[in-house]
Design a protein around this motif. Structure first.
Motif, short mmCIF file in Angstrom:
data_model
loop_
_atom_site.label_atom_id
_atom_site.label_comp_id
_atom_site.label_asym_id
_atom_site.label_seq_id
_atom_site.Cartn_x
_atom_site.Cartn_y
_atom_site.Cartn_z
N SER A 150 31.51 36.11 46.31
CA SER A 150 32.85 35.57 46.03
C SER A 150 33.95 36.24 46.85
CB SER A 150 33.20 35.72 44.55
OG SER A 150 32.28 35.03 43.73
N GLU A 207 36.10 33.96 49.05
CA GLU A 207 36.96 33.06 48.27
C GLU A 207 38.21 33.78 47.74
OE1 GLU A 207 36.35 29.86 44.59
OE2 GLU A 207 34.76 31.30 45.03
N THR A 257 35.63 33.77 39.70
CA THR A 257 36.47 32.74 40.34
C THR A 257 37.92 33.19 40.38
OG1 THR A 257 35.87 31.64 38.25
CG2 THR A 257 35.72 30.30 40.26
#
Lengths: 340, 340
Positions: A56, A59, A35
């Motif tokens: 990911s 993102e 993240t």
């Protein structure tokens, strides 16, 4: 140079990454992050390569974080991966490490069977020599093992009975509690820490009890150790004083709590105000016949970092334990004796 | 009827006063207070006579609190004074009790030599018979003694090694800390609790270590007890189950912390949500050969209340310990067995 990468850049991962950067015989390839939180931004600011799972990539790119490749790329290009993913996730990643034929260091949150050996540098460095998978035991177990293996130099340790007062959350964990309660963890006896010590010291008679207290700074251990012979306070203090990775807090400095230990670390300029040593309250060392008592504090965020570094060396065939420990200690500013 | 007064109306004093009001053989003459704070207003609201030092009369009258007389008046009209003044102040008041030829119960914050005997109802009721000055030991020592004397019914207790995790402050104490630290209290071993247990059980081999944790609710004790024979978990639980003033917390009720114990007390309608019993986590009772382990919680604000009541009876010549304990338990709603 050993090419090392770190999978997971949280509490432990970021500290291991910093430590690798300080080693003369290691190169930090990069770190993996799932993240794009503040720790990813900080890593980027520090110039550390970020690797992310395929899913990911978008993102990370959306928030403007440059990535160096996928986690698979990172593993493939490493000699050793330090897995610092959350508890239990490391076991899931093991398949990737195996498929890529890469060595991996796991953390104490994984079950012991994830690795060939559970590891504590002061106790069983040689068992990790050339192994593919090594598990550095948890913060509490690391502190127990350092202390017990050091005490073994005074006299044979026959029995350990210990209480572990755990910090409730790390300083950054804003959603965890309790904020006003004591929580047996677990209410059953013995706590898992005793069993975890037995993954390294297989025949030790040890029983631990653990509770959680509402604090974020450090754990505390209160040990009662029975030896095979009469022991003296002086002999125990002498061993503690001469064992790097154990520091002594003396009462005349008026450091009387975990908060004040970390205040000293801040004032001494320690990175992240970490205390990588077991911090023994000198006054607490008390003996009676074959028994000794000791109280010490454990900085849960950082204490396992030196053991991760030594594990990497052992796994890559560096067979001189004393030299490995000496390099790790000197590069990370780890001390023995009195902290001040 | 035994005429009882309470000197000091703080955490302990107000609870002892409530308990005296519930006794069939005692009459509460009144309570003494030095400052007209909310506790004085509450006592007044509850219709309890307020006695004050000569020098405080004006201050009380200015805020509209009606007083019944001076502390000297109160002492003179009592058969027994329960001294619940702050630590060390009781010893200063002893002269007044002596000059007035009145019996007095002191609290555990006083040195043991303030009284003829240190007291725990389950251990040494008969030693307090007809004595003039009796000291009820502190909350932690009361819990230790209740537990150890009960365990003595299983087998002879040879050795106790205990950790005490103390609450930092009572809920009403807004100026005390710590709020985020663990504080060895003291850093030296043994802590005073072991010595205090020895004021009642003079020959017991006991060592305690204590630290303060940032919580206000309850203390926790983690004990390791060595018996002269092999013991079984079942025998220990059986004794705990059959000992009023000890209650068991069973895991299937999902009470896993001190906060949840007090939530149960609130839901059961207990006055002030007090837990006057030692609250043992059933799961924590573990045995290995001659050793047993147990973890329990101690409600520091209220646990000594029943012992204060029994002490009054013993000092005034009531020589049937079982009946005294039974009256105290039934009037105060004290239980044994499972709390829920």
């Amino acid at each position: 140079m050993i090419r090392v990468s770190v999978n997971g850049y949280g509490t432990i991962g970021k500290r291991v990454a910093s430590a690798i950067l300080a080693q003369p015989d290691m190169k930090l390839l990069g770190v993996a992050k799932t993240t794009p939180n503040y720790e990813a931004f900080t890593a980027s600011k520090l110039g550390i390569n970020l690797y992310v799972p395929e899913s990911s990539i978008k993102e990370f790119e959306e928030v403007g974080l440059k990535i160096a490749g996928t986690v698979e790329d990172m593993v493939r290009n490493s000699d050793v991966v330090v897995d610092a993913t959350p508890n239990g996730v490391g076991a899931q990643y093991k398949q990737l490490y195996q498929l890529s034929k890469r060595k991996a260091v796991f953390q104490g949150g994984e079950k012991s069977n994830v690795a060939d050996v559970s590891f504590s540098a002061l106790c069983n460095y040689s068992e990790a020599l050339n192994k593919d998978y090594v598990r550095v035991v948890s913060c509490n177990t690391t502190a127990l093992l350092r202390t017990i293996c050091s005490l073994g130099k005074v006299s044979k340790v026959q029995k350990v009975r210990g209480t572990i007062v755990r910090r409730a959350a790390d300083p950054k964990e804003v959603k965890k509690g309790p904020i006003n309660s004591l929580v047996p963890d677990p209410a059953s006896v013995p706590s898992h820490h005793a069993k975890d010590v037995n993954t390294v010291l297989k025949d030790l008679d040890i029983v631990t009890m653990a509770i959680i207290a509402p604090t974020t700074l450090m754990h505390m251990h209160l040990l009662n150790v029975t030896f095979s012979t009469k022991v003296s306070r002086e002999d125990i203090l002498e061993v503690f004083k001469n064992t790097p990775r154990i520091i002594l807090i003396r009462s005349k400095t008026k450091v009387n709590s975990t908060a004040e230990i970390l205040e000293v670390a801040r004032d001494l300029g320690r990175p992240r105000n970490d205390i990588l040593e077991v911090a023994v309250f000198e006054d607490s060392v008390y003996t009676s016949g074959n028994e000794a008592f000791v109280m010490y504090a454990v900085h849960q965020e950082s204490i396992v970092v030196p053991e991760n570094i030594d594990a990497i060396r052992a796994m890559t065939g560096f067979n001189d334990v004393d030299t490995s420990i000496k390099i790790t200690n000197s590069t990370l500013g780890i001390r023995g004796g009195y902290i001040i």
